[in-house]
Design a protein around this motif. Structure first.
Motif, PDB file in Angstrom:
ATOM      1  N   ASN A 139       9.749 -11.345  13.007  1.00 42.26           N
ATOM      2  CA  ASN A 139      10.055  -9.915  13.066  1.00 42.26           C
ATOM      3  C   ASN A 139      10.521  -9.464  11.682  1.00 42.26           C
ATOM      4  O   ASN A 139      11.713  -9.443  11.385  1.00 42.26           O
ATOM      5  CB  ASN A 139      11.138  -9.652  14.113  1.00 42.26           C
ATOM      6  N   SER A 140       9.563  -9.111  10.828  1.00 34.48           N
ATOM      7  CA  SER A 140       9.905  -8.712   9.459  1.00 34.48           C
ATOM      8  C   SER A 140      10.711  -7.409   9.439  1.00 34.48           C
ATOM      9  O   SER A 140      11.545  -7.202   8.548  1.00 34.48           O
ATOM     10  CB  SER A 140       8.631  -8.561   8.621  1.00 34.48           C
ATOM     11  N   ARG A 141      10.471  -6.543  10.419  1.00 37.99           N
ATOM     12  CA  ARG A 141      11.209  -5.288  10.492  1.00 37.99           C
ATOM     13  C   ARG A 141      12.704  -5.549  10.661  1.00 37.99           C
ATOM     14  O   ARG A 141      13.549  -4.908  10.018  1.00 37.99           O
ATOM     15  CB  ARG A 141      10.698  -4.450  11.670  1.00 37.99           C
ATOM     16  N   LEU A 142      13.054  -6.500  11.521  1.00 39.02           N
ATOM     17  CA  LEU A 142      14.456  -6.853  11.739  1.00 39.02           C
ATOM     18  C   LEU A 142      15.080  -7.420  10.474  1.00 39.02           C
ATOM     19  O   LEU A 142      16.227  -7.086  10.123  1.00 39.02           O
ATOM     20  CB  LEU A 142      14.567  -7.872  12.878  1.00 39.02           C
ATOM     21  N   MET A 143      14.346  -8.283   9.776  1.00 35.91           N
ATOM     22  CA  MET A 143      14.855  -8.882   8.546  1.00 35.91           C
ATOM     23  C   MET A 143      15.193  -7.807   7.510  1.00 35.91           C
ATOM     24  O   MET A 143      16.238  -7.855   6.857  1.00 35.91           O
ATOM     25  CB  MET A 143      13.823  -9.859   7.979  1.00 35.91           C
ATOM     26  N   GLU A 144      14.320  -6.830   7.367  1.00 30.66           N
ATOM     27  CA  GLU A 144      14.547  -5.769   6.385  1.00 30.66           C
ATOM     28  C   GLU A 144      15.707  -4.860   6.785  1.00 30.66           C
ATOM     29  O   GLU A 144      16.376  -4.281   5.928  1.00 30.66           O
ATOM     30  CB  GLU A 144      13.269  -4.957   6.224  1.00 30.66           C
ATOM     31  N   MET A 145      15.950  -4.748   8.075  1.00 30.97           N
ATOM     32  CA  MET A 145      17.023  -3.905   8.570  1.00 30.97           C
ATOM     33  C   MET A 145      18.396  -4.540   8.326  1.00 30.97           C
ATOM     34  O   MET A 145      19.377  -3.855   8.032  1.00 30.97           O
ATOM     35  CB  MET A 145      16.836  -3.664  10.082  1.00 30.97           C
ATOM     36  N   ILE A 146      18.467  -5.866   8.403  1.00 28.99           N
ATOM     37  CA  ILE A 146      19.758  -6.563   8.375  1.00 28.99           C
ATOM     38  C   ILE A 146      20.099  -7.141   7.005  1.00 28.99           C
ATOM     39  O   ILE A 146      21.266  -7.165   6.607  1.00 28.99           O
ATOM     40  CB  ILE A 146      19.770  -7.667   9.457  1.00 28.99           C
ATOM     41  N   PHE A 147      19.104  -7.591   6.275  1.00 29.47           N
ATOM     42  CA  PHE A 147      19.367  -8.274   5.006  1.00 29.47           C
ATOM     43  C   PHE A 147      18.913  -7.430   3.807  1.00 29.47           C
ATOM     44  O   PHE A 147      17.846  -6.811   3.834  1.00 29.47           O
ATOM     45  CB  PHE A 147      18.673  -9.629   4.982  1.00 29.47           C
ATOM     46  N   LYS A 148      19.712  -7.439   2.752  1.00 25.72           N
ATOM     47  CA  LYS A 148      19.393  -6.670   1.550  1.00 25.72           C
ATOM     48  C   LYS A 148      18.133  -7.189   0.870  1.00 25.72           C
ATOM     49  O   LYS A 148      17.298  -6.411   0.390  1.00 25.72           O
ATOM     50  CB  LYS A 148      20.568  -6.738   0.568  1.00 25.72           C
TER      51      LYS A 148
END
Length: 431
Positions: free
Chosen positions: A223-232
């Motif tokens: 889930n790349s969308r989640l990664m971009e949402m949570i991590f800088k």
């Protein structure tokens, strides 16, 4: 008369899965009830509104045989939350969390604090589930659970199962104070109450099954969308954050909270959309099928792990049918027993045998329908009198009338002798 019998046979064998009958897709259900995506972490409904079909003329209920899963619990062990939590802590120590990520970590801290040293315990939600099931059982079948009736309760030795047994028994007594209820939790019953066939368990993921499962799950993971949402800097944190594991376990953590009285509407679920939950459900549903369904990828033998329980259910029923007032036998255990039992019997088409994992969803093999927290399988027996040789019964899966792979002219009712012989033939053929 023959035309009526044939019509009943067709209806019995071709009756669609209850969810399919309502023309709902899994994605539709998840959109309305996100916990459905969490499979065995799904929450039992607060109320059951299904209308039960009246018995054939002259037949009255006289005996109930039951196997149920414990109610909602805390997660079994810390490891289930540890995976995403440690990753988040590491990222925080490196100042790699976004504002959303910091909010998520704060929520995770609260969840970890609330669940510490409660691993696997029955929750308040779980107790209420069992109380409601017990209340409905007494009210739906007052002819069986009447003043003076005997109710024998047996549980595995796991505390959440024992507490579930106690919760349902106490509510039954509130509904009918003169019931005679006995309760037992002993290792001597484990051979059928919670039998885990080590040989079958070791052999479920054959090379053929692994190849099919990997091919099925690969496009659904991550889930790349989640990664971009949570991590800088998602590319940097990937050195210590496994995207697939992080996505999967954080999603489970979000959904699991609905089983706990604390924070029944957790903020974590807002991180995910319906499609992401749906893909996780597909991954889990396929694994549960390979583990416990009649998959030809591993020989179709996994449901036979519950062969001893099925024999015991038959033996208990045969014994109780001989009595004038047998009452009820209630058993309390686990989803890893209930699911293969349902598959072994063939309830609602869960005896599906296939090597194509894409068949599961299309043909209604939806594990979340079988084993939410508090799930149960009830056999309700009917006859006109103790001398009646033609005993009928129906199956309730989670208190809804279910189908069996047998001919009948009076669906959802079946002839006990037909079912008994069908099961014994199937069990005797197992080697």
């Amino acid at each position: 008369m023959r035309r009526i019998y044939i019509l009943g046979l067709v209806i019995s064998l071709l009756a669609p899965h209850s969810s399919l009958l309502e023309a709902q897709t899994v994605s539709d259900i998840i959109a309305k009830t996100p916990t459905y995506a969490s499979c065995n972490y799904h929450v039992y409904p607060d109320s059951i509104t299904t209308v039960l079909t009246p018995a054939p003329a002259g037949k009255k209920p006289f005996y109930i045989s039951h196997y149920g899963r414990h109610g909602s619990r805390y997660i079994s062990n810390r490891a289930g939350y540890e995976t995403p939590y440690v990753m988040m802590q590491h990222a925080d120590s490196l100042d790699e969390l976004t504002t959303v990520g910091q909010q998520v970590l704060h929520e995770m801290n609260s969840i970890m604090h609330d669940t510490e040293n409660r691993w696997g315990e029955l929750t308040g939600t779980g107790k209420r589930q069992l109380e409601n099931i017990g209340q409905r059982m007494v009210r739906n079948f007052p002819e069986v659970l009447c003043p003076g009736a005997h109710v024998k309760c047996v549980s595995t030795i796991v505390p959440r199962c024992i507490e579930s047994m106690g919760s349902i028994a106490m509510k039954m007594l509130q509904e009918c104070p003169t019931l005679h209820i006995t309760m037992e939790a002993s290792k001597r019953n484990q051979w059928y109450m919670n039998y885990q066939d080590r040989q079958l368990r070791r052999g479920y993921m054959t090379p053929e099954a692994k190849k099919a499962y990997d091919a099925y799950t690969k496009p659904r993971m991550g889930n790349s969308r989640l990664m971009e949402m949570i991590f800088k800097n998602p590319d940097i944190v990937k050195e210590f954050v496994d995207e697939e594991f992080f996505n999967y376990y954080l999603m489970k953590m979000a959904l699991f909270q609905f089983n706990i009285s604390y924070n029944r509407n957790p903020r974590l679920i807002k991180l995910f959309n319906t499609d992401e939950f749906y893909r996780m459900w597909q991954i889990d549903n396929a694994l549960w099928y390979i583990q416990h369904g009649a998959s030809t990828l591993n020989g179709g033998r996994q449901p036979y792990s519950q062969r001893y329980l099925l024999r015991q259910l038959i033996a208990d029923a045969d014994s109780c049918i001989r009595l004038d007032r047998p009452g009820a036998q209630l058993r309390f255990g686990h989803e890893t027993v209930l699911l293969p039992l349902v598959c072994l019997i063939g309830v609602n088409g869960f005896d599906l045998s296939t090597s194509n994992l894409d068949d599961l969803e299309a043909k209604g093999w939806w594990c979340s329908d079988v084993f939410p927290m508090g799930s149960n399988l009830q056999f309700i027996f009917y006859r006109s009198s103790p001398k009646d040789q033609d005993v009928l019964f129906k199956v309730l899966l989670n208190e809804k009338e279910a189908t069996l792979p047998l001919p009948t002219e009076c669906a959802p009712y079946y002839h006990w002798n037909d079912f008994r012989q069908y099961c014994l033939n199937k069990l005797n053929d197992y080697k």
